[in-house]
Design an enzyme around this catalytic site. Structure first.
Site, PDB file in Angstrom:
ATOM      1  N   LYS A  35       0.848  -1.203   0.000  1.00  0.00           N
ATOM      2  CA  LYS A  35       0.000   0.000   0.000  1.00  0.00           C
ATOM      3  C   LYS A  35       0.880   1.249   0.000  1.00  0.00           C
ATOM      4  O   LYS A  35       2.087   1.168   0.269  1.00  0.00           O
ATOM      5  CB  LYS A  35      -0.916  -0.022   1.230  1.00  0.00           C
ATOM      6  CG  LYS A  35      -0.173   0.039   2.559  1.00  0.00           C
ATOM      7  CD  LYS A  35      -1.133  -0.139   3.735  1.00  0.00           C
ATOM      8  CE  LYS A  35      -0.385  -0.128   5.047  1.00  0.00           C
ATOM      9  NZ  LYS A  35      -1.251  -0.434   6.197  1.00  0.00           N
ATOM     10  N   TYR A 266      16.331  29.581   9.070  1.00  0.00           N
ATOM     11  CA  TYR A 266      15.110  30.287   9.470  1.00  0.00           C
ATOM     12  C   TYR A 266      14.960  30.285  10.985  1.00  0.00           C
ATOM     13  O   TYR A 266      15.138  29.252  11.634  1.00  0.00           O
ATOM     14  CB  TYR A 266      13.872  29.620   8.866  1.00  0.00           C
ATOM     15  CG  TYR A 266      13.719  29.859   7.383  1.00  0.00           C
ATOM     16  CD1 TYR A 266      13.508  31.141   6.873  1.00  0.00           C
ATOM     17  CD2 TYR A 266      13.776  28.795   6.481  1.00  0.00           C
ATOM     18  CE1 TYR A 266      13.362  31.362   5.509  1.00  0.00           C
ATOM     19  CE2 TYR A 266      13.626  29.004   5.125  1.00  0.00           C
ATOM     20  CZ  TYR A 266      13.424  30.289   4.640  1.00  0.00           C
ATOM     21  OH  TYR A 266      13.279  30.504   3.299  1.00  0.00           O
TER      22      TYR A 266
HETATM   23  C1  LIG Z   1      -0.415  -1.504   6.817  1.00  0.00           C
HETATM   24  C2  LIG Z   1      -0.999  -2.768   7.339  1.00  0.00           C
HETATM   25  C3  LIG Z   1      -0.180  -3.852   7.687  1.00  0.00           C
HETATM   26  C4  LIG Z   1       1.330  -3.780   7.692  1.00  0.00           C
HETATM   27  O1  LIG Z   1       1.755  -3.216   8.901  1.00  0.00           O
HETATM   28  P1  LIG Z   1       3.321  -3.093   9.257  1.00  0.00           P
HETATM   29  O2  LIG Z   1       3.347  -2.544  10.629  1.00  0.00           O
HETATM   30  O3  LIG Z   1       3.888  -2.121   8.255  1.00  0.00           O
HETATM   31  O4  LIG Z   1       3.883  -4.438   9.108  1.00  0.00           O
HETATM   32  C5  LIG Z   1      -0.792  -5.033   8.066  1.00  0.00           C
HETATM   33  N1  LIG Z   1      -2.151  -5.141   8.121  1.00  0.00           N
HETATM   34  C6  LIG Z   1      -2.951  -4.109   7.813  1.00  0.00           C
HETATM   35  C7  LIG Z   1      -4.423  -4.290   7.893  1.00  0.00           C
HETATM   36  C8  LIG Z   1      -2.417  -2.892   7.418  1.00  0.00           C
HETATM   37  O5  LIG Z   1      -3.234  -1.884   7.118  1.00  0.00           O
END
Ligand SMILES: *Cc1c(COP(=O)(O)O)cnc(C)c1O
Length: 372
Positions: A35, A266
């Site tokens: 994702k 800044y």
């Molecule tokens: C993003 C996600 C993961 C992965 O989590 P990590 O901490 O990056 O391993 C697993 N399950 C779901 C439902 C997620 O949304």
């Protein structure tokens, strides 16, 4: 000459990290989580690098899933949040996608579309809310879910899935994982009593994969560990045998000599307490570097670790060259990862900026050129 910032993606490291997942959960299948453009690493390149190793890919948008299918990916693809509107229902069958069903609204769209003819196939997971309280059904909703599913697709093949709120906490979040597991087991039994066979169970994210073997079950869902960062605040990626996949690097584009009392950047938040040499790096928050990183955030120049100074600006940041006399215009800089400038743990940068490496990787800006 082009602006020297770039990101490199180490696909061998990615494949190594996938092997760590395999080793940690040897009896489970793996949904590699891609994702958010594979946590900023580029989903197509990640998917292609893992296609011969993993068991499936998980992401959010139907459009991203279709892109993977059109690129020739034939492995299972799971939509982590399922469909977002009724018009996506026909795409599930068309592109052979596994879906999560987490809400009555989604069931409503599915039953609306299947009113005249029940769906031939429906693969994926029913999401159970075991305490995270973001998505999923509670125990009292399960009878209705069961009843609706029967008319939507009598032959549906749906497993059960849940997500942990505190799998990354020392000692499992003071019982949070055991308590969510307990809730899950009770709901799984209820689901069976309603006449379903739970085809597959999926619970574990990276943290649970690494420290809660009792949660591995049929499918694990690694994200951050594939990308070589640690899901834990108190254990480094190196300790977990994970290798950094993304390196963000740049160069020194200006060297300044400060007199005691001179201020930097800044707001002049850093004040030199003695004469010192500092370097300006072609990297700023518009590249995805966290603006909240304060003076002292680790950075490497010409093979040596040093610290940032003052505020991060849009296109530049400054660092301390006091102990790196050989650093000059064009010296290589590593912001995180393993590069010519040196090695910097993304988790350490994230910690200094009050965030997590997930956010750094996902924030890598489109203007940064990426190389493999
Ligand atoms: C993003 C996600 C993961 C992965 O989590 P990590 O901490 O990056 O391993 C697993 N399950 C779901 C439902 C997620 O949304």
């Amino acid at each position: 000459m082009t602006r020297p910032i770039k990101a490199t993606i180490d696909l061998d490291a990615l494949r190594h990290n996938h092997a760590v997942v395999r080793r940690s959960a040897p009896n489970s299948k793996i949904w590699s989580v891609v994702k958010a453009n594979a946590y900023g690493h580029g989903d197509l390149r990640v998917v292609n690098a893992l296609a011969d190793l993993t068991d499936g890919f998980a992401l959010l948008e139907v459009a991203s899933a279709i892109r993977l299918r059109e690129a020739g990916i034939t492995l299972p693809i799971l939509l982590f949040e399922g469909i977002f509107s009724p018009d996506e229902v026909p795409l599930l069958a068309k592109y052979d996608l596994h879906t999560v069903i987490h809400s009555e609204a989604q069931l409503g769209w599915l039953s609306w579309l299947s009113n005249h003819a029940p769906l031939n196939t429906l693969n994926g997971f029913i999401k159970l809310n075991t305490g995270m309280n973001r998505l999923g059904f509670t125990a009292d909703q399960l009878p209705l879910v069961s009843q609706q599913l029967h008319t939507i697709c009598p032959t549906a093949s749906l497993g059960l899935m849940a997500h942990f709120a505190e799998a990354d906490a020392p000692n499992g979040g003071a019982g949070s994982v055991p308590s969510q597991l307990h809730t899950f087991e009770a709901m799984k039994q209820q689901w069976r009593d309603l006449g379903h066979v739970a085809d597959a169970v999926s619970l574990a994210n990276s943290a649970a994969i690494l420290v809660h073997p009792e949660t591995h079950q049929d499918w694990v869902r690694p994200g951050i560990m594939l990308y070589g960062a640690s899901p834990f605040a108190d254990r480094s990626a190196a300790e977990l045998d994970l290798q950094p996949v993304m390196t963000l690097c740049s160069e020194i584009i200006s060297v300044q000599t400060l007199a005691a009392g001179q201020r930097v950047g800044y707001g002049g938040t850093f004040v030199a307490d003695k004469p010192m040499r500092i370097g300006t790096v072609a990297c700023g928050y518009a590249d995805g570097y966290p603006r909240h990183a304060p003076t002292g955030t680790p950075i490497a120049v010409a093979g040596k670790e040093t610290r940032t100074l003052g505020r991060v600006s849009m296109d530049m940041l400054t660092c301390d060259l006091s102990d790196i006399p050989e650093a000059r215009l064009g010296s290589p800089v590593t912001l995180w990862g393993r590069g010519a400038g040196g090695t910097i743990d993304a988790d350490a940068v994230a910690k200094s900026a009050g965030t997590i490496s997930y956010e750094l990787f996902c924030a890598l800006a489109p203007r940064v050129p990426v190389f493999c």
